[in-house]
Design a protein around this motif. Structure first.
Motif, PDB file in Angstrom:
ATOM      1  N   CYS B  67      29.371 -30.308  12.852  1.00 17.35           N
ATOM      2  CA  CYS B  67      29.720 -31.720  13.015  1.00 17.35           C
ATOM      3  C   CYS B  67      30.206 -32.297  11.698  1.00 17.35           C
ATOM      4  N   PHE B  69      30.256 -35.557  11.202  1.00 22.00           N
ATOM      5  CA  PHE B  69      29.516 -36.789  10.959  1.00 22.00           C
ATOM      6  C   PHE B  69      28.197 -36.453  10.250  1.00 22.00           C
ATOM      7  N   CYS B  71      24.925 -38.238  10.656  1.00 23.31           N
ATOM      8  CA  CYS B  71      23.917 -39.176  11.146  1.00 23.31           C
ATOM      9  C   CYS B  71      22.537 -38.676  10.715  1.00 23.31           C
ATOM     10  N   CYS B  74      19.961 -36.885  12.937  1.00 28.56           N
ATOM     11  CA  CYS B  74      20.436 -35.811  13.803  1.00 28.56           C
ATOM     12  C   CYS B  74      20.354 -34.455  13.122  1.00 28.56           C
ATOM     13  N   ARG B  77      23.783 -32.991  11.802  1.00 26.98           N
ATOM     14  CA  ARG B  77      24.634 -33.690  10.834  1.00 26.98           C
ATOM     15  C   ARG B  77      25.200 -32.691   9.826  1.00 26.98           C
ATOM     16  N   GLY B 113      28.901 -31.598  18.760  1.00 29.89           N
ATOM     17  CA  GLY B 113      29.147 -32.135  17.436  1.00 29.89           C
ATOM     18  C   GLY B 113      30.646 -32.403  17.345  1.00 29.89           C
ATOM     19  N   ILE B 114      31.032 -33.207  16.378  1.00 32.02           N
ATOM     20  CA  ILE B 114      32.446 -33.571  16.304  1.00 32.02           C
ATOM     21  C   ILE B 114      33.178 -32.640  15.347  1.00 32.02           C
ATOM     22  N   LYS B 184      29.580 -43.817  12.197  1.00 32.56           N
ATOM     23  CA  LYS B 184      29.606 -44.445  13.519  1.00 32.56           C
ATOM     24  C   LYS B 184      29.859 -45.934  13.390  1.00 32.56           C
TER      25      LYS B 184
HETATM   26  S1  SF4 Z   1      26.166 -34.460  16.498  1.00 28.93           S
HETATM   27 FE1  SF4 Z   1      26.473 -36.622  16.991  1.00 28.93          FE
HETATM   28  S2  SF4 Z   1      24.588 -37.628  16.288  1.00 28.93           S
HETATM   29 FE2  SF4 Z   1      24.663 -35.580  15.324  1.00 28.93          FE
HETATM   30  S3  SF4 Z   1      25.634 -35.921  13.358  1.00 28.93           S
HETATM   31 FE3  SF4 Z   1      27.242 -35.350  14.780  1.00 28.93          FE
HETATM   32  S4  SF4 Z   1      28.002 -37.336  15.553  1.00 28.93           S
HETATM   33 FE4  SF4 Z   1      26.037 -37.735  14.563  1.00 28.93          FE
END
Ligand code: SF4
Lengths: 488, 403
Positions: B67, B69, B71, B74, B77, B113-114, B184
């Motif tokens: 991912c 991101f 967070c 999470c 992350r 995940g992104i 986010k």
């Molecule tokens: S999987 Fe979702 S909640 Fe976890 S870090 Fe990535 S975007 Fe954030």
């Protein structure tokens, strides 16, 4: 008058013998035989009813309140040997005048029957949930001969196999399966569901290639920080475990849970090994289509909202065109050719544009909805108006598209286009003329859709057409007024 | 199943388990077509329970736990040191179909995940759902976790294949999001929810198939300083404005390789449980958010008594309630009486006069209900005035979780 009869023994087929019970009860009620005088037994000997000669012809059907009629088959599935007697008592009391008895859930008899029904319902639900199929094999032939076969062993608590099996037929029609239980078996061959004699656990394969993976999944989805064995056992009583492969993981999971949580809580946060992926993060933000071509590629690759269209029909014309025309949705011809405004309405539009002094190739033409929606009538495909929801789905693309084209003036042809541009349903008669579509970054103009003209009776069409050409002329001069060089 | 796939499954199931939603409910009843696979029953089925007491209904996995991101709450992350893996679209499809055929699951809950970009990720999720539906004639349940940062048309396309869509709010306030989930954007999340809510409603009106089981969301409890009252008010707003089917409250749970800005402690399971109860009161017991707020102490729900009992203790003047006469709405306010018990009482008293024994057969919560009700042969001896009533009815503290 019925005489007080000596006690009777009624023998029913084992399990949930609804037909036998119904026939017996009809006689008992007709003969006014009270529950105390009846002994119920299960066995393979033939039933005393319905063909006991002394009872005469079949007794008349009973009119029972719905609450009773629905309770009977459910309770009959219960394994309790007293079930027949209890139901007979209920029916007896109802027949004696307590018509609403089954609604009085607080009555001890009704309460007990409700509990029995609940137990049966739960057993059914658990069978649907906890039964596990194992792969048996697959035919080597083609077509029918290549079907896969699966089998399962299950031990229901009550007599529910016949009631439970249709669920599996509705869910798994595409392979053959059998469900074996100690009381009977069920088979599905792709067409019919049939029932047979009891099976044995040994008749089901001992392993399945996906069980280890499934058990790993089960173990991984458990969160040790939330361990709650009572809740697990309440919903998944131990008696089911030995037929569920994943439960083999439970002892290990429970043993390790405390230590795993402790380790997570105590462990000091570690510095991340990875550096911040700045480039990837920056690239991530740039996902918006950067050009009209990129947007069109997305539209082309997308599924139509309503299935059926041959292809997406994209806008046509020059980016930077002074005027853009927005229609409703592609029609039959447009759908086949993949170009907007090429069918009868499009040809009429071309003619009107010419007469209004607008060169079609200098304008931009598109539709609010990008896929043809139709109803097939024989060989003909009859156009269907897009719903407001469909228009809303496509409006994202229209907005982006117009932002790339950046026309000075957008002409909405018909109510659907107005809806797409303004988000509001407005009758054309009211909206006709200049408009700002409720705050769009371009000026707008509203007129009718050319297909409207085609639907008019001949005598009205000429005048309406003249009005349409007139509108187009006004739009053209409005666009000319808006030209940067012409300002001031 | 080969070892490589099994290993991925382990990693990507582990990574997905912190999403509390498990339901397979709300889809219209469907049967498989000949040659197809799968059905839905309406209420959903739990195919197993793990030792945390939670239901295993869907194959709940991430497409990938890589991912971009970060967070803080999470496990996936980008700054976390967990093992990473990535499924191909076909692998997820195969696992879903094969597990389904063995009756292990009701369907798929897919999240991710992104990676690369929100749009790319969303496209992959959609592709899995579309392949299941179109290539395998799959009629089982599909829940897609929507990426709110994805383009709006992609978010909407997910509704063509999924039964349920969810966009997780995660944290109830913008300030918490900013602090704990820097990439986010609270406004974007709510916009996406609103957009989805509109589309679902519209499709229902137009009788089109579009996310028929509606949308849900999840809020993490205990990772920031939000009070129960603010959580409940947020929920009430989400139910109202966006037509959410369900809100999941997820007690913040310690995770492997936790971030340093978050509390390292056992998850507040009892608090989570009380929030579910309060949520329930609003949805099925005609409690307003103000009623619930009125049962809190400086914004927090009591842990030792359930919110309905807390409310009753604060409103003793409204009790006792006569089971033979009171209207349904007031019966629903009696602690210990559930919706079903109340409906049975209302049905039974049309034909019989209820005594305490009768009520005992209709509810398992008589101990709590007794001080608050009147039956034909029973009235509480000013029990409602007793000061120690709360202590007598409080539950002994224990680790509890219903979900
Ligand atoms: S999987 Fe979702 S909640 Fe976890 S870090 Fe990535 S975007 Fe954030």
């Amino acid at each position: 008058m019925a005489s007080a009869m000596a006690s009777r023994t009624i023998r029913l087929r084992p399990g949930a013998d609804l037909d036998g019970f119904r026939a017996a009860v009809r006689h008992l009620v007709a003969d006014e035989i009270p529950p105390e005088a009846v002994t119920w037994a299960e066995g393979d000997a033939p039933s005393l009813f319905p063909d006991e000669p002394a009872a005469g012809p079949a007794a008349p059907a009973l009119a029972l309140p719905r609450a009773v009629a629905t309770l009977v088959p459910a309770v009959l599935m219960h394994r309790d040997p007293e079930r027949h007697g209890l139901l007979h008592r209920l029916i007896w009391r109802v027949a004696q005048g307590e018509r609403h008895l089954a609604e009085v859930a607080s009555d001890p008899l009704v309460h007990r029957l409700h509990l029995m029904r609940k137990a049966v319902g739960r057993d059914l639900h658990k069978m649907h949930a906890f039964l596990r199929f194992r792969w048996v094999g697959a035919g080597d032939g083609s077509g029918e001969g290549s079907r896969e076969r699966f089998a399962a062993w299950f031990e229901p608590e009550h007599h529910i196999l016949a009631e439970a099996a249709p669920f599996f037929a509705a869910r798994f029609p595409s392979f053959d399966w059998s469900i074996l239980t100690p009381d009977g078996s069920a088979q599905w061959d792709g067409r019919t569901l049939s029932f047979g004699p009891p099976g044995r656990r040994e008749d089901v394969p001992e392993h399945d290639a996906f069980e280890a993976g499934w058990t790993d999944y089960y173990a991984s989805t458990f969160n040790p920080a939330r361990t709650n064995l009572a809740a697990m056992r309440a919903e998944m009583p131990k008696k089911y475990w030995h037929n569920m492969p994943e439960t083999a993981a439970i002892p290990g999971l429970v043993r390790a849970a405390g230590q795993r949580v402790g380790a997570m809580i105590e462990r000091a946060p570690e510095a991340p090994v990875k550096r911040v992926p700045a480039r990837a993060l920056a690239a991530m933000a740039a996902q918006e289509p950067a050009s009209l071509e990129a947007l069109n590629a997305i539209i082309r690759a997308s599924e139509p909202l309503v299935p059926g269209a041959t292809q997406a029909v994209l806008g046509e014309g020059r980016p930077g065109a002074a005027i853009a025309f927005v229609g409703e949705q592609p029609g039959d011809q447009e759908d086949l050719q993949g170009r907007p405004f090429v069918g009868p309405a499009g040809q009429l539009l071309s003619r009107a544009l010419r007469e209004a002094g607008i060169a079609r190739r200098d304008a931009y033409l598109t539709n609010a909805v990008k896929h043809f929606k139709f109803e097939a009538r024989g060989k003909r495909r009859i156009h269907q108006k897009p719903t407001a929801g469909e228009v809303a789905h496509y409006r994202w693309w229209l907005d982006r598209e117009l932002a790339f084209v950046a026309p000075r003036l957008v002409v909405a042809l018909g109510a659907t286009a107005v809806l797409a541009l303004s988000g509001r349903q407005v009758p054309i008669t009211r909206a006709r003329g200049p408009s700002d579509f409720g705050g769009k970054p371009f000026r707008g103009f509203v007129t009718v859709h050319p297909s409207y003209l085609l639907r008019l009776p001949d005598e009205a069409r000429d005048e309406a057409y003249a009005g349409f050409v007139d509108d187009l002329r006004r739009a053209a001069s409005l666009a000319a007024d808006l030209a940067p060089s012409g300002a001031g | 199943m080969d070892d490589a796939l099994k290993k991925k499954l382990t990693i990507l199931a582990d990574a997905a388990k912190y999403d509390a939603s498990c339901a397979s409910s709300g889809a219209p009843k469907r049967k498989a077509e000949a040659g197809g696979l799968g059905s839905t029953t309406g209420a959903g089925i739990c195919h197993a329970y793990t030792p945390d007491g939670r239901c295993v209904s869907l194959l709940k996995i991430l497409l990938t736990n890589y991912c971009l991101f970060d967070c803080a709450y999470c496990v996936n992350r980008r700054s976390s040191n967990v093992r990473r893996a990535r499924f191909s679209v076909d692998e997820v499809v195969t696992l879903t179909v094969e597990f389904y055929k063995r009756n292990y699951i009701e369907g798929l809950f897919l999240s991710s995940g992104i990676i690369r970009s929100p749009d790319h990720t969303m496209e992959q999720l959609i592709r899995v759902a579309k392949t299941l539906r179109q290539r395998h004639g799959f009629r089982g349940y599909i829940h897609l976790k929507t990426i709110p940062e994805a383009s709006p048309w992609l978010i909407e396309q997910a509704g063509l294949y999924a039964d349920r869509l969810s966009i997780n709010l995660e944290l109830p306030t913008e300030a918490s999001l900013e602090r704990l989930a820097p990439e986010k954007d609270g406004a974007a999340i709510q916009t996406a929810m609103g957009q989805m809510g509109e589309r679902i409603l519209q499709a229902k009106e137009e009788k089109r198939r579009f996310a028929p089981a509606g949308q849900s969301t999840q809020v993490i409890v205990g990772a920031d300083a939000s009070t129960d009252e603010s959580l409940i008010r947020t929920s009430a707003r989400l139910y109202d404005h966006y037509g959410l089917k369900r809100i999941y409250y997820s007690a913040f749970s310690p995770i492997p390789d936790a971030a340093s800005i978050l509390p390292s402690q056992s998850p507040p399971l009892q608090r989570e449980h009380r929030l579910y109860q309060a949520d329930w009161l609003m949805r099925y017991y005609e409690f307003s958010p103000d009623d619930v707020a009125g049962a809190t102490e400086s914004g927090m729900l009591a842990l030792d008594v359930d919110p309905k009992l807390a409310w009753a203790l604060r409103n003793r003047d409204r009790f006792p309630v006569d089971v033979n006469r009171a209207d349904r709405e007031m019966l629903l306010r009696v602690p210990g009486l559930g919706v079903r018990a109340v409906d049975k009482i209302v049905a039974a008293r049309r034909h019989a006069t209820l005594r305490l024994d009768d009520v005992a057969r209709l509810t398992s919560g008589l101990k709590r209900a007794r001080p608050f009700l009147v039956a034909a042969d029973y009235a509480p001896t000013r029990l409602t005035d007793r000061l120690d009533l709360r202590a007598r009815l409080a539950e002994p503290p224990r680790q509890l979780s219903l979900f």
